[in-house]
Write a protein that holds these residues in place. Structure first.
Motif, PDB file in Angstrom:
ATOM      1  N   HIS A  27       0.865  -1.179   0.000  1.00 61.98           N
ATOM      2  CA  HIS A  27       0.000   0.000   0.000  1.00 61.98           C
ATOM      3  C   HIS A  27       0.906   1.235   0.000  1.00 61.98           C
ATOM      4  N   ALA A  28       0.980   1.928  -1.132  1.00 62.16           N
ATOM      5  CA  ALA A  28       1.877   3.065  -1.310  1.00 62.16           C
ATOM      6  C   ALA A  28       1.103   4.370  -1.197  1.00 62.16           C
ATOM      7  N   GLY A  29       1.475   5.205  -0.213  1.00 58.78           N
ATOM      8  CA  GLY A  29       0.831   6.516  -0.087  1.00 58.78           C
ATOM      9  C   GLY A  29       1.107   7.369  -1.306  1.00 58.78           C
ATOM     10  N   LEU A  87       1.855   9.289  -8.339  1.00 60.92           N
ATOM     11  CA  LEU A  87       0.531   8.725  -8.084  1.00 60.92           C
ATOM     12  C   LEU A  87       0.290   8.655  -6.579  1.00 60.92           C
ATOM     13  N   THR A  88      -0.965   8.635  -6.169  1.00 66.40           N
ATOM     14  CA  THR A  88      -1.291   8.529  -4.747  1.00 66.40           C
ATOM     15  C   THR A  88      -2.224   7.345  -4.516  1.00 66.40           C
ATOM     16  N   GLU A  89      -2.116   6.785  -3.323  1.00 60.97           N
ATOM     17  CA  GLU A  89      -2.982   5.697  -2.862  1.00 60.97           C
ATOM     18  C   GLU A  89      -3.070   4.580  -3.902  1.00 60.97           C
ATOM     19  N   ARG A  90      -1.958   3.880  -4.034  1.00 57.89           N
ATOM     20  CA  ARG A  90      -1.879   2.775  -4.981  1.00 57.89           C
ATOM     21  C   ARG A  90      -1.515   1.480  -4.251  1.00 57.89           C
ATOM     22  N   GLY A 146      -6.186   2.846  -5.336  1.00 59.23           N
ATOM     23  CA  GLY A 146      -6.744   2.538  -4.025  1.00 59.23           C
ATOM     24  C   GLY A 146      -5.931   1.491  -3.295  1.00 59.23           C
ATOM     25  N   TYR A 147      -6.437   1.124  -2.107  1.00 64.16           N
ATOM     26  CA  TYR A 147      -5.751   0.146  -1.262  1.00 64.16           C
ATOM     27  C   TYR A 147      -6.543  -1.155  -1.264  1.00 64.16           C
ATOM     28  N   ARG A 148      -6.050  -2.130  -1.993  1.00 62.81           N
ATOM     29  CA  ARG A 148      -6.747  -3.422  -2.050  1.00 62.81           C
ATOM     30  C   ARG A 148      -6.701  -4.104  -0.682  1.00 62.81           C
ATOM     31  N   LYS A 149      -7.847  -4.643  -0.281  1.00 66.24           N
ATOM     32  CA  LYS A 149      -7.896  -5.405   0.962  1.00 66.24           C
ATOM     33  C   LYS A 149      -7.198  -6.732   0.741  1.00 66.24           C
ATOM     34  N   ARG A 154       1.817   3.547   3.493  1.00 65.73           N
ATOM     35  CA  ARG A 154       0.911   4.656   3.193  1.00 65.73           C
ATOM     36  C   ARG A 154       1.492   6.013   3.593  1.00 65.73           C
ATOM     37  N   GLN A 155       2.454   6.026   4.500  1.00 64.70           N
ATOM     38  CA  GLN A 155       3.094   7.281   4.910  1.00 64.70           C
ATOM     39  C   GLN A 155       4.421   7.497   4.192  1.00 64.70           C
ATOM     40  N   HIS A 156       4.647   6.731   3.128  1.00 63.20           N
ATOM     41  CA  HIS A 156       5.922   6.752   2.427  1.00 63.20           C
ATOM     42  C   HIS A 156       5.750   7.121   0.954  1.00 63.20           C
ATOM     43  N   THR A 157       6.871   7.454   0.339  1.00 61.15           N
ATOM     44  CA  THR A 157       6.950   7.547  -1.115  1.00 61.15           C
ATOM     45  C   THR A 157       7.668   6.306  -1.613  1.00 61.15           C
ATOM     46  N   VAL A 158       6.999   5.582  -2.475  1.00 66.71           N
ATOM     47  CA  VAL A 158       7.514   4.312  -3.007  1.00 66.71           C
ATOM     48  C   VAL A 158       8.043   4.564  -4.417  1.00 66.71           C
TER      49      VAL A 158
END
Length: 428
Positions: A27-29, A40-43, A58-61, A72-76
Motif C-alpha cells: 500500500h503506497a501513499g 501517483l497517490t494511494e496505490r 486505491g488500497y486493495r484489501k 501509506r506514509q511513504h513515497t515508493v
C-alpha cells in the motif's frame, strides 16, 4: 473409497490453487513509478514471486493468504541504480599501499560488506566500473547465488588503460616492480592489444568494458586530463565490445580524449569534467550518456585541503578537477545531455551514494528528474529497461520506499526504510 480419493484430490487442488494466488501487496501513499514524471497517490502494488503483477488504484484489501506491507506514509519508487561504483576499495590515505598488505580474499570479503551497505541504502542495481583480481565478478556471482547480500551487479572487471594511463596498475611503484603489464592486466598499446584486452574481460565474465580515455585524479601520474588512447585503439575497443554484446563506459576528464571516445561510439562518459558545448552537442548527436559522479569530485576537493592526505602528484589534480564537476553537470543538464545517476562510490564511503541527489538538485536538476536518472535512465544505459528501472506490471520487483516526500525534501533519499530486490525484502 474412490469417491473419497477423488474428493481429497479435488480439495488439495483447490487449496493449492488458492495458495498460488497469494500475493504480496504494497500500500503506497505516494508512488513514483518512473514510467513518467507523475506522482501517483494511494496505490496498491501487487507482487507475485519476483515480479510485479499489477498496480491498482486505491488500497486493495488483502486476502487471508496475502502479505501486506503498509507504506501509506511513504513515497515508493523503483530500486535505485548507481552506474559507477567500486566495491573492491574505499579510499583512505593508505589505499596506495594496500596492494602490499591485502590478499585477493581480503578485498573480496571487505567488498561484500560494501555491497550489503549499498543495497540497504536503496541501491538494488549497480555498475561496478573497474577493480582488480575479478573481485566484482566474484561478488556478482555470490550475490546472484544468495551466498551474500548485495545489489544486482553489472561488472566491468579490470579497467583498460594504456601504459602509464590512469588504470595502469603499476603507476607510482618502484621501477623494479613496474614490469610491463599487458592486455591481460588491462594495459594496451595498439589495436591488437585493445581487442585482446576486451576479449580477456569477456573471458573473465565481465558484463561491460571500462576504459580510462584520459588521465585521472587519484592515480599517481602527472596529468589528470590528457588523452590516452588513439582513435584506432578506441575503435578497436568499441567494435570488439559490440561483437561480444558489451557496452563501453569511459572515464574521462579532458575534452580531447572524451570526444575521441564519443566519436568511437561508447555508451557513457564518466566524470566529464572539461566537456564544453561542442562536447555536449556531440554527446546529444551520438546518444551518449553522462554519468556525473559529483560526489567523488566534492570528496576529492575536500580531501585535497588536508595536508598529506594525497601523494604529491595527486593533490593538485584533486584540488582543481574535483571542484569543477558540479558546474559541468549544470551545463550538461541545461544542454539536454542524457544523464544517468552515478557516484564513484569507493572513492568516498559506500552507503552515502544518496548524497548525489543533493548535489544534482543543487546544480539545477528537479528532484523527480534526479530520481528518474537513478531508475529508468540507469536501466536504459544498461539496456535492461524492459525488466528493471520502473514499477510496472511484468517487471522485476525492485522497490524501495522513503518516509515523507523526497520531491519537497531531497534529504529523504538518505532515509530509505524499505528495500525489496526481485520480490525479496531486505529492509523493512
Amino acid at each position: 473409497m474412490q469417491k473419497k480419493n477423488r474428493l481429497a484430490l479435488a480439495l488439495a487442488f483447490i487449496a493449492a490453487s488458492g495458495s498460488a494466488q497469494a500475493a504480496t501487496l504494497i500500500h503506497a501513499g505516494k508512488l513514483i513509478s518512473a514510467e513518467d514524471k507523475k506522482v501517483l497517490t494511494e496505490r496498491t502494488i501487487v507482487i507475485d514471486g519476483d515480479k510485479i503483477s499489477a498496480i491498482e488504484a486505491g488500497y486493495r484489501k488483502p486476502g487471508d493468504a496475502d502479505t501486506l506491507i503498509d507504506l501509506r506514509q511513504h513515497t515508493v519508487m523503483p530500486g535505485l541504480m548507481d552506474m559507477h561504483t567500486h566495491f573492491y576499495t574505499q579510499f583512505s590515505p593508505t589505499v596506495y599501499s594496500e596492494g602490499f598488505t591485502m590478499n585477493e580474499a581480503d578485498y573480496a570479503l571487505r567488498g561484500a560488506t560494501f555491497a550489503e551497505k549499498t543495497l540497504l541504502s536503496g541501491f538494488t542495481t549497480v555498475r561496478e566500473l573497474g577493480d582488480n583480481h575479478q573481485i566484482s565478478t566474484a561478488l556478482k556471482k555470490a550475490i546472484a547465488k544468495g551466498y551474500i547480500t548485495g545489489p544486482r551487479i553489472f561488472a566491468a572487471g579490470k579497467s583498460i588503460a594504456t601504459t602509464g594511463g590512469h588504470a595502469d596498475p603499476t603507476n607510482g611503484v618502484a621501477y623494479a616492480l613496474m614490469a610491463d603489464p599487458g592486455p591481460k592486466e588491462g594495459v594496451i598499446n595498439g589495436a591488437d592489444d585493445a581487442r585482446k584486452a576486451v576479449r580477456q574481460r569477456y573471458k573473465e565474465g565481465s558484463d561491460l568494458i571500462k576504459i580510462t580515455a584520459t588521465g585521472g585524479v587519484l592515480s599517481v601520474a602527472k596529468s589528470g586530463s590528457n588523452p590516452q588512447f588513439t582513435d584506432e585503439e578506441l575503435h578497436a575497443i568499441v567494435s570488439t565490445a559490440n561483437d561480444y554484446g558489451m557496452k563501453v563506459a569511459v572515464h574521462a576528464h579532458g575534452k580531447e580524449g572524451m570526444e575521441r571516445a564519443i566519436r568511437a561510439g561508447v555508451a557513457s562518459i564518466e566524470h566529464g569534467t572539461y566537456m564544453d558545448k561542442a562536447t555536449m552537442a556531440l554527446m546529444r548527436k551520438q546518444g551518449t550518456y553522462y554519468v556525473p559522479t559529483i560526489s567523488a569530485g566534492k570528496w576529492a576537493a575536500d580531501k585535497a585541503a588536508i595536508a598529506g592526505f594525497f601523494p604529491e602528484l595527486v593533490w593538485p589534480k584533486a584540488a582543481t578537477i574535483g571542484s569543477k564537476i558540479q558546474q559541468t553537470f549544470t551545463e550538461a543538464y541545461k544542454a539536454g545531455v542524457k544523464i544517468a545517476f552515478g557516484t564513484d562510490a569507493g572513492v568516498f564511503e559506500h552507503g552515502n551514494n544518496w548524497r548525489e541527489f543533493i548535489y544534482m538538485t543543487e546544480a539545477g536538476m528537479p528532484a523527480i528528474e534526479a530520481i528518474l536518472s537513478a531508475t529508468i535512465e540507469g536501466a536504459k544505459l544498461l539496456g535492461v529497461e524492459q525488466e528493471l528501472g520502473s514499477i510496472k506490471a511484468g517487471k522485476i520487483a525492485d522497490i524501495i520506499a522513503v518516509p515523507g516526500d523526497p520531491l519537497t525534501d531531497i534529504n529523504q533519499m538518505g532515509q530509505v526504510s524499505f528495500v525489496m530486490k526481485a520480490g525479496q525484502i531486505y529492509r523493512q
